[in-house]
Design a protein around this motif. Structure first.
Motif, PDB file in Angstrom:
ATOM      1  N   GLU A  98      38.746  53.747  74.490  1.00  0.00           N
ATOM      2  CA  GLU A  98      40.086  53.366  74.193  1.00  0.00           C
ATOM      3  C   GLU A  98      40.914  54.117  73.439  1.00  0.00           C
ATOM      4  O   GLU A  98      42.145  54.364  73.460  1.00  0.00           O
ATOM      5  N   ILE A  99      40.270  55.027  72.424  1.00  0.00           N
ATOM      6  CA  ILE A  99      40.827  56.054  71.691  1.00  0.00           C
ATOM      7  C   ILE A  99      40.181  57.362  71.946  1.00  0.00           C
ATOM      8  O   ILE A  99      39.009  57.465  71.463  1.00  0.00           O
ATOM      9  N   PRO A 100      40.579  58.242  72.568  1.00  0.00           N
ATOM     10  CA  PRO A 100      39.973  59.752  72.838  1.00  0.00           C
ATOM     11  C   PRO A 100      39.861  60.389  71.639  1.00  0.00           C
ATOM     12  O   PRO A 100      40.803  60.455  70.677  1.00  0.00           O
ATOM     13  N   ILE A 101      38.576  60.851  71.386  1.00  0.00           N
ATOM     14  CA  ILE A 101      38.361  61.811  70.096  1.00  0.00           C
ATOM     15  C   ILE A 101      38.182  63.219  70.417  1.00  0.00           C
ATOM     16  O   ILE A 101      37.156  63.486  71.237  1.00  0.00           O
ATOM     17  N   ASN A 102      38.772  63.999  69.960  1.00  0.00           N
ATOM     18  CA  ASN A 102      38.570  65.592  70.108  1.00  0.00           C
ATOM     19  C   ASN A 102      37.799  66.297  69.157  1.00  0.00           C
ATOM     20  O   ASN A 102      37.977  67.460  68.912  1.00  0.00           O
ATOM     21  N   LYS A 103      37.060  65.577  68.242  1.00  0.00           N
ATOM     22  CA  LYS A 103      36.330  65.962  67.210  1.00  0.00           C
ATOM     23  C   LYS A 103      34.771  65.603  67.472  1.00  0.00           C
ATOM     24  O   LYS A 103      34.572  64.507  68.187  1.00  0.00           O
ATOM     25  N   PRO A 104      33.643  66.242  66.647  1.00  0.00           N
ATOM     26  CA  PRO A 104      32.461  65.715  66.781  1.00  0.00           C
ATOM     27  C   PRO A 104      32.295  64.058  66.435  1.00  0.00           C
ATOM     28  O   PRO A 104      33.227  63.821  65.691  1.00  0.00           O
ATOM     29  N   VAL A 105      31.643  63.635  67.022  1.00  0.00           N
ATOM     30  CA  VAL A 105      31.298  61.977  66.903  1.00  0.00           C
ATOM     31  C   VAL A 105      29.861  61.762  66.461  1.00  0.00           C
ATOM     32  O   VAL A 105      29.078  62.316  66.867  1.00  0.00           O
ATOM     33  N   ILE A 106      29.648  60.736  65.584  1.00  0.00           N
ATOM     34  CA  ILE A 106      28.438  60.070  65.359  1.00  0.00           C
ATOM     35  C   ILE A 106      28.461  58.709  65.716  1.00  0.00           C
ATOM     36  O   ILE A 106      29.489  57.827  65.133  1.00  0.00           O
ATOM     37  N   LEU A 107      27.753  58.356  66.608  1.00  0.00           N
ATOM     38  CA  LEU A 107      27.692  56.940  66.931  1.00  0.00           C
ATOM     39  C   LEU A 107      26.669  56.010  66.264  1.00  0.00           C
ATOM     40  O   LEU A 107      25.719  56.657  65.859  1.00  0.00           O
ATOM     41  N   VAL A 108      27.194  55.019  65.774  1.00  0.00           N
ATOM     42  CA  VAL A 108      26.267  54.205  65.008  1.00  0.00           C
ATOM     43  C   VAL A 108      25.995  53.093  65.787  1.00  0.00           C
ATOM     44  O   VAL A 108      26.738  52.117  66.226  1.00  0.00           O
ATOM     45  N   ASP A 109      24.716  52.605  65.951  1.00  0.00           N
ATOM     46  CA  ASP A 109      24.092  51.350  66.276  1.00  0.00           C
ATOM     47  C   ASP A 109      22.933  50.711  65.279  1.00  0.00           C
ATOM     48  O   ASP A 109      22.457  51.567  64.562  1.00  0.00           O
ATOM     49  N   ASP A 110      22.468  49.624  65.642  1.00  0.00           N
ATOM     50  CA  ASP A 110      21.289  49.057  64.818  1.00  0.00           C
ATOM     51  C   ASP A 110      20.074  49.400  65.202  1.00  0.00           C
ATOM     52  O   ASP A 110      19.238  49.764  64.335  1.00  0.00           O
ATOM     53  N   ILE A 111      19.704  49.336  66.501  1.00  0.00           N
ATOM     54  CA  ILE A 111      18.626  49.322  67.257  1.00  0.00           C
ATOM     55  C   ILE A 111      18.518  50.266  68.188  1.00  0.00           C
ATOM     56  O   ILE A 111      19.315  50.319  69.009  1.00  0.00           O
ATOM     57  N   TYR A 112      17.695  51.280  68.092  1.00  0.00           N
ATOM     58  CA  TYR A 112      17.293  52.380  69.308  1.00  0.00           C
ATOM     59  C   TYR A 112      16.137  51.936  69.999  1.00  0.00           C
ATOM     60  O   TYR A 112      15.000  51.947  69.289  1.00  0.00           O
ATOM     61  N   THR A 113      16.361  51.376  71.252  1.00  0.00           N
ATOM     62  CA  THR A 113      15.309  51.121  71.906  1.00  0.00           C
ATOM     63  C   THR A 113      14.642  52.225  72.991  1.00  0.00           C
ATOM     64  O   THR A 113      13.872  52.952  72.988  1.00  0.00           O
ATOM     65  N   THR A 114      15.504  51.925  74.093  1.00  0.00           N
ATOM     66  CA  THR A 114      15.307  53.005  75.196  1.00  0.00           C
ATOM     67  C   THR A 114      16.431  54.272  74.939  1.00  0.00           C
ATOM     68  O   THR A 114      16.269  55.222  75.592  1.00  0.00           O
ATOM     69  N   GLY A 115      17.329  54.087  74.105  1.00  0.00           N
ATOM     70  CA  GLY A 115      18.498  55.143  73.979  1.00  0.00           C
ATOM     71  C   GLY A 115      19.542  54.936  74.962  1.00  0.00           C
ATOM     72  O   GLY A 115      20.577  55.676  75.044  1.00  0.00           O
ATOM     73  N   ARG A 116      19.466  53.995  75.796  1.00  0.00           N
ATOM     74  CA  ARG A 116      20.512  53.963  77.044  1.00  0.00           C
ATOM     75  C   ARG A 116      21.829  53.459  76.559  1.00  0.00           C
ATOM     76  O   ARG A 116      22.815  54.026  77.073  1.00  0.00           O
ATOM     77  N   THR A 117      21.943  52.784  75.608  1.00  0.00           N
ATOM     78  CA  THR A 117      23.058  52.262  74.911  1.00  0.00           C
ATOM     79  C   THR A 117      24.036  53.454  74.577  1.00  0.00           C
ATOM     80  O   THR A 117      25.105  53.544  74.702  1.00  0.00           O
ATOM     81  N   LEU A 118      23.239  54.356  73.605  1.00  0.00           N
ATOM     82  CA  LEU A 118      23.798  55.359  72.927  1.00  0.00           C
ATOM     83  C   LEU A 118      24.118  56.668  74.148  1.00  0.00           C
ATOM     84  O   LEU A 118      25.189  57.190  73.708  1.00  0.00           O
ATOM     85  N   GLU A 119      23.383  56.501  75.014  1.00  0.00           N
ATOM     86  CA  GLU A 119      23.776  57.624  76.211  1.00  0.00           C
ATOM     87  C   GLU A 119      24.711  57.170  76.945  1.00  0.00           C
ATOM     88  O   GLU A 119      25.648  58.029  77.080  1.00  0.00           O
ATOM     89  N   PHE A 120      24.978  56.080  77.226  1.00  0.00           N
ATOM     90  CA  PHE A 120      26.140  55.476  77.975  1.00  0.00           C
ATOM     91  C   PHE A 120      27.492  55.733  77.063  1.00  0.00           C
ATOM     92  O   PHE A 120      28.376  56.055  77.590  1.00  0.00           O
ATOM     93  N   ALA A 121      27.537  55.459  75.739  1.00  0.00           N
ATOM     94  CA  ALA A 121      28.590  55.444  74.888  1.00  0.00           C
ATOM     95  C   ALA A 121      29.072  56.908  74.850  1.00  0.00           C
ATOM     96  O   ALA A 121      30.220  57.334  74.851  1.00  0.00           O
ATOM     97  N   ALA A 122      27.960  57.717  74.693  1.00  0.00           N
ATOM     98  CA  ALA A 122      28.204  59.302  74.593  1.00  0.00           C
ATOM     99  C   ALA A 122      28.669  60.039  75.848  1.00  0.00           C
ATOM    100  O   ALA A 122      29.776  60.680  75.589  1.00  0.00           O
ATOM    101  N   GLN A 123      28.178  59.145  76.953  1.00  0.00           N
ATOM    102  CA  GLN A 123      28.669  59.897  78.169  1.00  0.00           C
ATOM    103  C   GLN A 123      30.146  59.604  78.200  1.00  0.00           C
ATOM    104  O   GLN A 123      30.941  60.564  78.861  1.00  0.00           O
ATOM    105  N   VAL A 124      30.583  58.429  78.109  1.00  0.00           N
ATOM    106  CA  VAL A 124      32.197  58.310  78.235  1.00  0.00           C
ATOM    107  C   VAL A 124      32.863  59.007  77.196  1.00  0.00           C
ATOM    108  O   VAL A 124      34.060  59.459  77.676  1.00  0.00           O
ATOM    109  N   LEU A 125      32.395  59.148  76.156  1.00  0.00           N
ATOM    110  CA  LEU A 125      33.223  59.860  74.910  1.00  0.00           C
ATOM    111  C   LEU A 125      33.593  61.451  75.384  1.00  0.00           C
ATOM    112  O   LEU A 125      34.562  62.098  75.495  1.00  0.00           O
ATOM    113  N   VAL A 126      32.169  62.056  75.838  1.00  0.00           N
ATOM    114  CA  VAL A 126      32.210  63.419  76.456  1.00  0.00           C
ATOM    115  C   VAL A 126      33.063  63.433  77.575  1.00  0.00           C
ATOM    116  O   VAL A 126      33.818  64.628  77.653  1.00  0.00           O
TER     117      VAL A 126
END
Length: 141
Positions: A98-126
């Motif tokens: 929704e808001i492109p970011i041109n600086k490094p990002v730290i994604l915050v989540d509660d539980i890391y199980t397979t890493g897929r949620t973070l992977e998906f979020a990182a993919q669209v940001l990159v």
């Protein structure tokens, strides 16, 4: 921890985030002493937010910054906790920038199980121009 997470996420005891506050701040400063990245909590779908009344990832993000950026939105789907590992790995990306970011990002989540949620979020940001993405989660499931 499983019991605390269940009370916090599924029974709506928002104040339990206070249990994690000081440790999250300490660990965040250890990992990112310069603190120059943009903090982006993993979003909930509108439906999931309506069920819970709060976003647990945003609550955690607020432990380390007063201004987390709501850069992503999420398409509603079945709860991750109800999916098998195989289902999670085969799922399509539920996030949209929704808001492109041109600086490094730290994604915050509660539980890391397979890493897929973070992977998906990182993919669209990159794909939208974010130069680097790291993650910060409360627990490993």
């Amino acid at each position: 921890m499983k019991e605390v997470m269940a009370k916090w996420k599924y029974r709506g005891d928002y104040r339990l985030v206070d249990l994690f506050d000081s440790q999250l701040q300490k660990k965040y400063r250890e990992c990112w002493p310069r603190g120059q990245a943009v903090i982006v909590p993993i979003p909930l779908s509108e439906e999931r937010f309506a069920e819970r009344g709060f976003n647990q990832a945003e609550a955690l993000a607020r432990c380390v910054t007063n201004k987390p950026i709501q850069a992503l939105s999420r398409i509603h789907s079945e709860k991750q906790s109800k999916k098998s590992r195989k289902d999670r790995m085969m799922a399509s990306n539920p996030f949209r920038v929704e808001i492109p970011i041109n600086k490094p990002v730290i994604l915050v989540d509660d539980i890391y199980t397979t890493g897929r949620t973070l992977e998906f979020a990182a993919q669209v940001l990159v794909e939208a121009g974010t130069p680097s993405v790291e993650s910060f989660t409360l627990v490993r499931g």
